[in-house]
Design an enzyme around this catalytic site. Structure first.
Site, PDB file in Angstrom:
ATOM      1  N   ASP A 177      23.114  21.227  56.508  1.00 57.14           N
ATOM      2  CA  ASP A 177      24.104  21.452  57.499  1.00 57.14           C
ATOM      3  C   ASP A 177      23.390  22.225  58.768  1.00 57.14           C
ATOM      4  O   ASP A 177      22.644  22.869  58.631  1.00 57.14           O
ATOM      5  CB  ASP A 177      25.276  21.897  56.908  1.00 57.14           C
ATOM      6  N   ASP A 187      25.513  24.108  61.820  1.00 56.27           N
ATOM      7  CA  ASP A 187      26.152  25.414  61.968  1.00 56.27           C
ATOM      8  C   ASP A 187      26.461  26.104  60.726  1.00 56.27           C
ATOM      9  O   ASP A 187      27.125  25.638  59.972  1.00 56.27           O
ATOM     10  CB  ASP A 187      27.550  25.241  62.742  1.00 56.27           C
ATOM     11  N   ASP A 192      27.537  25.032  54.102  1.00 56.22           N
ATOM     12  CA  ASP A 192      28.313  26.306  54.122  1.00 56.22           C
ATOM     13  C   ASP A 192      29.853  25.960  54.169  1.00 56.22           C
ATOM     14  O   ASP A 192      30.555  26.794  54.464  1.00 56.22           O
ATOM     15  CB  ASP A 192      28.039  27.390  55.361  1.00 56.22           C
TER      16      ASP A 192
END
Length: 228
Positions: free
Chosen positions: A14, A16, A171
């Site tokens: 991922d 960000d 995240d």
């Protein structure tokens, strides 16, 4: 899922909150948006924890608006305009990521990105950071964004690897769900942007990384690491 071990051929991140810490770009943008809306600054850490949820969530957080409100979209576009003006100015790789990417390249393990960040913001950010992944899949490229596995399935095709030879890191719960649905080994980035009251330990990932510096060891267990 079982860790691919010596069969590891690709790692997909991922963006960000996992590969790159972009919160310091968004914090001043949200604060300026609030100022223009007539509100005082809010706690910066509250903004940081919501960055992975995207522009809609940030507008809702900053201005207490819902998507059904008539002025929601104009304010979202204003946020995106402000963000485009400083995109990448404060963004940086998380600690240990540069060394990890070097190791992947040294061991000829492909790496890519699967993000819900639109390409018009993703490409300039990667260019500013000097990153050259083998695959970049954005929501513009798929019919179904994460948590649907389509982004990861496309990433595998572009990296020429099978899902069970690939690790996905993210995240957010949707990242882990996408990775599991694609049939990948998943790592939850607990150091990323986690909402208050949430916990990466609840997402059902194969393993949790408390710090970005832990990723190298989690990806390459001691017996399989080429070097420390």
């Amino acid at each position: 899922m079982k860790h691919p071990g010596a069969r590891l051929r690709a790692v997909i991140f991922d963006l960000d909150g996992t590969l790159v810490d972009t919160a310091d770009d968004f914090i001043p943008v949200v604060q300026q948006l609030r100022e223009e809306f007539g509100r005082s600054p809010m706690d910066a850490e509250r903004i940081r924890s919501s960055v992975s949820n995207g522009s809609r969530a940030l507008v809702a957080l900053a201005l207490d608006l819902s998507e059904g409100d008539g002025d929601f979209e104009p304010w979202r576009q204003r946020l995106l305009t402000l963000y485009a003006g400083i995109l990448g100015s404060h963004a940086r790789l998380y600690p240990g990521i540069e060394a990890l990417l070097t190791q992947l390249d040294t061991q000829t393990i492909a790496w890519g990105i699967a993000t819900n960040k639109p390409r018009e913001y993703t490409e300039p950010l990667l260019a500013r950071l000097g990153l050259n992944p083998g695959s970049v899949v954005c929501p513009d490229d798929v019919i179904h964004p994460k948590p649907h596995p389509e982004s990861l399935e496309r990433g595998c095709r572009e990296l020429n690897c099978a899902a069970d030879e690939t690790v996905y890191l993210g995240d957010h719960l949707r990242d882990i769900q996408a990775g599991q649905r694609a049939g990948m080994y998943t790592i939850a980035a607990a150091y990323g942007y986690i909402e208050p009251g949430d916990s990466a330990a609840r997402w059902g990932a194969d393993v949790v990384a408390p710090r970005s510096e832990d990723l190298q060891e989690l990806l390459f267990p001691e017996a399989e690491r080429a070097y420390a």
